[in-house]
Design a protein around this motif. Sequence first.
Motif, PDB file in Angstrom:
ATOM      1  N   VAL A 148     -18.301 -19.306   7.827  1.00 24.53           N
ATOM      2  CA  VAL A 148     -18.416 -19.549   6.384  1.00 24.53           C
ATOM      3  C   VAL A 148     -17.427 -18.668   5.624  1.00 24.53           C
ATOM      4  O   VAL A 148     -16.785 -19.106   4.660  1.00 24.53           O
ATOM      5  N   LYS A 149     -17.276 -17.426   6.060  1.00 22.66           N
ATOM      6  CA  LYS A 149     -16.360 -16.496   5.407  1.00 22.66           C
ATOM      7  C   LYS A 149     -14.923 -16.994   5.463  1.00 22.66           C
ATOM      8  O   LYS A 149     -14.134 -16.759   4.537  1.00 22.66           O
ATOM      9  N   ASP A 150     -14.569 -17.710   6.534  1.00 23.38           N
ATOM     10  CA  ASP A 150     -13.193 -18.181   6.723  1.00 23.38           C
ATOM     11  C   ASP A 150     -12.813 -19.306   5.767  1.00 23.38           C
ATOM     12  O   ASP A 150     -11.619 -19.529   5.517  1.00 23.38           O
ATOM     13  N   ILE A 151     -13.788 -20.047   5.251  1.00 19.33           N
ATOM     14  CA  ILE A 151     -13.472 -21.272   4.508  1.00 19.33           C
ATOM     15  C   ILE A 151     -13.903 -21.242   3.050  1.00 19.33           C
ATOM     16  O   ILE A 151     -13.743 -22.235   2.341  1.00 19.33           O
ATOM     17  N   THR A 152     -14.463 -20.140   2.589  1.00 20.02           N
ATOM     18  CA  THR A 152     -14.944 -20.075   1.209  1.00 20.02           C
ATOM     19  C   THR A 152     -14.093 -19.134   0.370  1.00 20.02           C
ATOM     20  O   THR A 152     -13.381 -18.284   0.887  1.00 20.02           O
ATOM     21  N   ILE A 183      -6.758 -17.684   3.405  1.00 20.28           N
ATOM     22  CA  ILE A 183      -6.182 -16.348   3.547  1.00 20.28           C
ATOM     23  C   ILE A 183      -6.551 -15.549   2.307  1.00 20.28           C
ATOM     24  O   ILE A 183      -6.114 -15.880   1.192  1.00 20.28           O
ATOM     25  N   LYS A 184      -7.356 -14.524   2.474  1.00 18.06           N
ATOM     26  CA  LYS A 184      -7.841 -13.743   1.335  1.00 18.06           C
ATOM     27  C   LYS A 184      -6.801 -12.690   0.934  1.00 18.06           C
ATOM     28  O   LYS A 184      -6.131 -12.104   1.768  1.00 18.06           O
ATOM     29  N   HIS A 185      -6.693 -12.466  -0.360  1.00 21.49           N
ATOM     30  CA  HIS A 185      -5.834 -11.425  -0.937  1.00 21.49           C
ATOM     31  C   HIS A 185      -4.383 -11.520  -0.434  1.00 21.49           C
ATOM     32  O   HIS A 185      -3.796 -10.545   0.020  1.00 21.49           O
ATOM     33  N   ALA A 186      -3.831 -12.717  -0.570  1.00 22.85           N
ATOM     34  CA  ALA A 186      -2.429 -12.899  -0.153  1.00 22.85           C
ATOM     35  C   ALA A 186      -1.497 -12.013  -0.963  1.00 22.85           C
ATOM     36  O   ALA A 186      -0.416 -11.624  -0.488  1.00 22.85           O
ATOM     37  N   GLU A 236      -4.069 -17.223  13.270  1.00 19.48           N
ATOM     38  CA  GLU A 236      -5.424 -17.046  13.785  1.00 19.48           C
ATOM     39  C   GLU A 236      -6.395 -18.058  13.179  1.00 19.48           C
ATOM     40  O   GLU A 236      -7.198 -18.675  13.889  1.00 19.48           O
ATOM     41  N   LEU A 237      -6.313 -18.274  11.869  1.00 16.53           N
ATOM     42  CA  LEU A 237      -7.215 -19.218  11.199  1.00 16.53           C
ATOM     43  C   LEU A 237      -6.950 -20.657  11.650  1.00 16.53           C
ATOM     44  O   LEU A 237      -7.889 -21.446  11.808  1.00 16.53           O
ATOM     45  N   THR A 238      -5.685 -20.993  11.861  1.00 19.12           N
ATOM     46  CA  THR A 238      -5.354 -22.353  12.318  1.00 19.12           C
ATOM     47  C   THR A 238      -5.936 -22.613  13.700  1.00 19.12           C
ATOM     48  O   THR A 238      -6.506 -23.693  13.952  1.00 19.12           O
ATOM     49  N   GLU A 239      -5.817 -21.655  14.607  1.00 18.07           N
ATOM     50  CA  GLU A 239      -6.386 -21.806  15.949  1.00 18.07           C
ATOM     51  C   GLU A 239      -7.902 -21.943  15.898  1.00 18.07           C
ATOM     52  O   GLU A 239      -8.494 -22.767  16.609  1.00 18.07           O
ATOM     53  N   LYS A 240      -8.550 -21.166  15.042  1.00 20.29           N
ATOM     54  CA  LYS A 240     -10.004 -21.254  14.901  1.00 20.29           C
ATOM     55  C   LYS A 240     -10.400 -22.613  14.337  1.00 20.29           C
ATOM     56  O   LYS A 240     -11.418 -23.195  14.749  1.00 20.29           O
TER      57      LYS A 240
END
Length: 428
Positions: free
Chosen positions: A333-337, A304-307, A321-325
């Motif tokens: 790559v953007k989701d995990i870096t 989660i970016k910029h919490a 959303e990220l958990t479902e993905k």
Amino acid sequence: MVEVKLHDIGEGMTEADINTFLVNIGDRVKADDPLVEVQTDKMTAEIPAPKSGVVKQFLVQPGETVTVGTTILIIEESSSGDTHQIQENTKFTKNHQHQDNTAVTNVHQTQESTTVTRTHQPNEYSTVAKKTKRILASPYTRKIARDHQVNIELISGSGVAGRITDEDVYAYIQSLETQKPIENIKPIKETPPLITTKKNTIPFRGRRKQIAKKMTQSLYTIPHCTHFEEIDVTNLIQFRQELKEKKIQISATAYFIKALSIALKEFPIFNARLNEDQEEIELISEHHIGIAVDTEEGLIVPVIKHAEQKSLKQIHLEMKELTEKALNDQLTVKDITGGTFTISNVGPLGGSLGATPIIQHPQVALVSFHKTKKMPVVTDDDQIVIRSIMNVSMSFDHRVADGATAVKFTNRLAELIQNPKMLLLELV
């Protein structure tokens, strides 16, 4: 000739496993067409074509582990002036020179087959190209086929342009299960029974292998120290119930992330990176919080970016959303870096009283939330009350911070979680 190499598709990535080629030798490809599917410790990804041309040679094999920078395949670059020639010459033979510079040439061009030969030079592969149809399927669909030991090339796709869907794979598996081959039973000579043992194995490759290497690197690089704490979450449970009655649903993990972000503003040493070469500790102002998700392929950590800039509701929705993905193997790559701090909420799984979690190198800390249970607690006025108590463990890099600082940090984190309405004082 264009060499297609394995490039860094994720933060800290050094190698990947070759899952499958998405093209065949002789195929014409355009720039950005997917060529090969690879598996890292965090995700399944496709390597695209850097330029248009004709696929000429595979230099690695499916199942092989290769390092970043390794050439995977060769493309003969095409242009408008040589299109016809490329179409006519998709069959070729190439010989590699021996280390003693002895040239061996044996080129055969036919319309029926293509053979690539080589001398006995180590660490090279010879490739025999065969014309087969290109398989259109998502990485997750291919994973389903691999998990059931099904050759995806034998499945007919019902999707657009013949793309194979998840349903196509399951339908094919079901058709195999309904087939009952007839076996010819022949009398055999009676012999003493042989005692055999069945060996059960699990492949140690793909994400599992990459995770192992990442964890080994972290454990041997970072001097881990783990601090344990108990946090009273009774008020949080009651507050969530109040919101639920008003049709407002926010997960407990979202509260934990928001509380962590507030605490990290006050203790930035735990949202940092150690640069030993420059002899400095970089304090990172952005809070990119990684969330450990347990999937069938192993642990994966979307971010989660910029919490620090997001509300509880925004954090909750993005985390969902990220958990479902992650569970559907659809993370990018953007989701995990870019993660700067990681959390693991294993409490919902039950049975976990504590752990010594391994830090995501090059981060300097990780907090794990464990089982919550009702316990008798003595209040300040010596009254015994029943409260819901959650165990928490925090691992930190002892090169960067000391135990006293970790205690102060978890005390502040506990204060915020025990008084969840304080989180509302944050404007975002």
